[in-house]
Each structure stands twice: as C-alpha cells, then as structure tokens.
Design an enzyme around this catalytic site. Structure first.
Site, short mmCIF file in Angstrom:
data_model
loop_
_atom_site.label_atom_id
_atom_site.label_comp_id
_atom_site.label_asym_id
_atom_site.label_seq_id
_atom_site.Cartn_x
_atom_site.Cartn_y
_atom_site.Cartn_z
N SER A 1 -4.58 -2.65 5.50
CA SER A 1 -3.12 -2.78 5.53
C SER A 1 -2.37 -1.47 5.70
CB SER A 1 -2.62 -3.50 4.28
OG SER A 1 -2.90 -4.88 4.36
N CYS A 2 -3.05 -0.34 5.71
CA CYS A 2 -2.37 0.88 6.15
C CYS A 2 -1.85 0.69 7.56
CB CYS A 2 -3.33 2.07 6.11
SG CYS A 2 -3.78 2.62 4.46
#
Length: 398
Positions: free
Chosen positions: A65-66
């Site tokens: 999810s970065c």
C-alpha cells in the site's frame, strides 16, 4: 548480517537500529533511505533478498500500500496543474460512475477513503485484479456500502482502480504510464507500477508474516462474519491475495494502483523528496499545503481501528493504547504525510523538517501499520533531527 551503504554520522543511530532489526527483530532483508534538505543522509541495505541471494544495492520489492502514495501523487500533480478539481463530482470526469447513489461522490471522497466502495459486492473472475478497466467498471456499477462522504473506511484494494481511473480519464494515459512519465522518469526513480520483465531478477519475493498471537480486529470480523465488508475485502479480489500470487509475473506486470508498486527505500524516499522541498516542480507550494491537511479521521469503518488520512496519504496516528496488533499506527509529526504498506514498509515526507524517508523489506509483520522495525528507524531519524516525542506519540520539532 552485513549492512551495506552509507550513513552520515549524525544519523548513526539509524544504522544501529537497522542492524538491530536484522539481528534481533526478525528482519530478513531490507533497505532504508533518509533524505534531508534534498541530500541523501542514509542509504542502507542488508540481509537476504532470497535464501540464495543477498539484498543488493539494486534489490527491489513489493511495497504493497505504499503504492497508494504514488497513485495519490498522480492525482495531485493533475490537480496542481488545474486539470483536476478535487472538489468536483467524480461524474465530471467519469460519467458512468454516477449510478446507485454515487452521483454526489466527489473526487476528494475517493482519495480520503470515503467513497463507500472498499470492496466488490460479488467475486470477480480469477485474474480480474490485473484488468484495471474491468475493475473500474465493476466499481462504477456498484451500490456503495455507505453514503459517500459520510464516513471513511480503508479502500485497501479498490483505491487504485477508483483514483487511477480518474487519472486515466483526465490525462488520457494509464496510471502506470502517467506515473512513469510524470514522476518516476523525471526524478530518476527505480519505482514501477507495471514492472518490465527484464527486471524480474532483482525482486526480493515477499516472506509472509508469522501468525500473530491475536489477529487484528479487521481479520476477526472478516473471518467471523462472511457477510461483512471485511470478508468481501479479502474474498472478492480475484485471487490476488492467494499464496504466492502477488509475486507472480502477471502481478508484477500489472498497474495495480492500490498495492502493486515495486521499488526500494531509495525509490520511496526519492518520490517524496520534491514534496519535502516545497513541491519540487511536481506540485505548487500552495497545493502541497492542501496535500498535508487531514481529510478523514476516527474509527475506520473497514479496519475497525483509528486511522487518519489526508487526500490519499496516511497521517500520524497513535494506536498504542489498543491491543496488539491493532496497536500499530504511524508515529510521525503532524506535518508529515505518506503511506504504509502491508507488512510494515513506509514512505513519507515531512515538509517542515525537509525530510523524505523510505523503508522496504521482504519479511512482513502481522499488523496493519508501522511495526517496531520501521518505527525504530523513523524514531531514530527524528531523534537525529532534534525532535522530541510527546504524549500522544507525535514527534515535535525542537
């Protein structure tokens, strides 16, 4: 394990914590990068990328999810140029979206996890997550789980299709192409939304987390209530979360704007470097201020723990009062924003401190925020900058 790279003397504690992660905290392979005032102060890597391969200077990995930070940045680049109005209805750019109670959804609702579409209501075909247009179409047809704008809940896997489709419709380019041409290439980043096949040999495969002593509330609800939105998040993903699938060539080649990014710490920190310097040509200084503002906060309707979001980015949140692993948050400053990846990776900027930071690893943690390995590195950076951590877990400038 041998640690390689450079670390300026004022940040020696960052190296010490990085070594401690490898020696004592279960780290397998990792990288960390710290950029202050636009200059690299720390660039370290070490451990094993795979059982038969050490982590090298150019090792890259899945940052989960970065990726949302990269996707949000694409939208903000367009908004800063005046091509995208974040307060406009989504239907201005994506007319098909305005059905089943979604006509009033604003672009900012997509970015702030307020759109009410954290999951598909029905399972998609196997492999559907590799088809962005198909997934965007399915979401556009769907009734939201709540009235858009009335609450927030983490759009763990759908965020990229929603925001990415707006980027595609406004720019005429796919999300991965826009990111490459407007962000990665101009900044010289080894950061990919759609990895070229010739780079496959540099990837550190994901090492799954050890089973937690107690699962997070999100997982308890997902496995305890098959009719819940939490269960739909995990079950209606077209097989992407199956063991080993996210490390397949098909996954790496796809432009999955919520979770598909591949880079290293240098790539994450490098993406945030311009933002740490006032916008750096990506966005205006005025728009940068908007990017750092809180857009939604409180108990998350999906994760069932407190979260704190700007428009597409994670803000500081202290959940240490909660039982593990819900206790993981992100202990940053109030001026910082970025994004955490599943398992514990994190990239962020702190414009007030002129700081950009990236941390990536292959061995995942069991929680949903920044785990002790990443937080130890963040804490060491802020201590080196003279900050202090006050009650509430937030770091403050001296």
């Amino acid at each position: 394990m041998t640690v390689h790279g450079r670390c300026d003397p004022p940040f020696a504690q960052v190296r010490e914590e990085f070594e401690a992660n490898l020696a004592h905290r279960g780290e397998v392979g990792a990288s960390v990068c710290v950029i202050v005032d636009g200059e690299v102060a720390v660039d370290l890597w070490g451990g094993q990328a795979a059982p038969d391969r050490p982590w090298a200077e150019d090792t890259i990995g899945h940052v989960w999810s970065c990726t949302k930070g990269a996707t949000a940045l694409c939208a903000h680049v367009l908004a800063s140029r005046g091509d995208l109005d974040l307060d406009a209805p989504v239907i201005r750019y994506w007319p098909e979206y305005g059905v089943r109670g979604k006509g009033g959804t604003l672009v900012r609702h997509l970015l702030a996890h307020q759109a009410g579409l954290p999951a598909l209501r029905e399972p998609p075909p196997p492999g559907a997550f590799y088809d962005g247009k198909l997934m965007a179409g399915r979401l556009a047809e769907q009734e939201p789980y709540w009235e858009p704008g009335t609450r927030h809940g983490y759009h763990a896997l759908t965020f990229g299709y929603l925001v990415g489709e707006v980027v595609r419709r406004v720019s005429g380019r796919s999300l991965g192409t826009f990111f490459r041409e407007e962000v990665a290439e101009p900044l010289g980043l080894d950061f990919w939304l759609g990895l070229p096949e010739e780079l496959e040999g540099r990837i550190a495969p994901t090492v799954p987390a050890d089973p937690p002593q107690a699962p997070a509330s999100f997982y308890l609800k997902a496995f305890g209530d098959p009719a819940s939105v939490q269960a739909a998040v995990l079950a209606h993903e077209g097989g992407y979360m199956a063991a080993g699938e996210s490390d397949s060539r098909a996954a790496h080649a796809s432009e999955i704007g919520a979770v598909g990014g591949i880079t290293h710490a240098r790539g994450l920190a490098g993406m945030y470097r311009p933002l740490s310097l006032g916008g750096g040509g990506l966005v205006s200084r005025e728009h940068l201020a908007l990017m750092a503002l809180t857009a939604s906060a409180g108990t998350d309707a999906v994760l069932l723990a407190p979260t704190h979001f700007a428009l597409g980015f994670v803000k500081a949140v202290d959940n240490r009062h909660l039982p593990a692993p819900d206790s993981e948050g992100a202990l940053l400053t109030e001026t910082a924003f970025g994004h955490v990846g599943m398992g514990g990776s994190i990239g962020f900027c702190d414009p007030a401190a002129r700081l950009a930071f990236g941390y990536t690893m292959n061995k995942q943690g069991a929680g949903l925020g920044v785990n002790p390995r990443g937080q130890a590195l963040v804490d060491a950076v802020y201590r080196a900058l003279g900050h202090r951590q006050a009650y509430g877990g937030i770091w403050y400038a001296p």
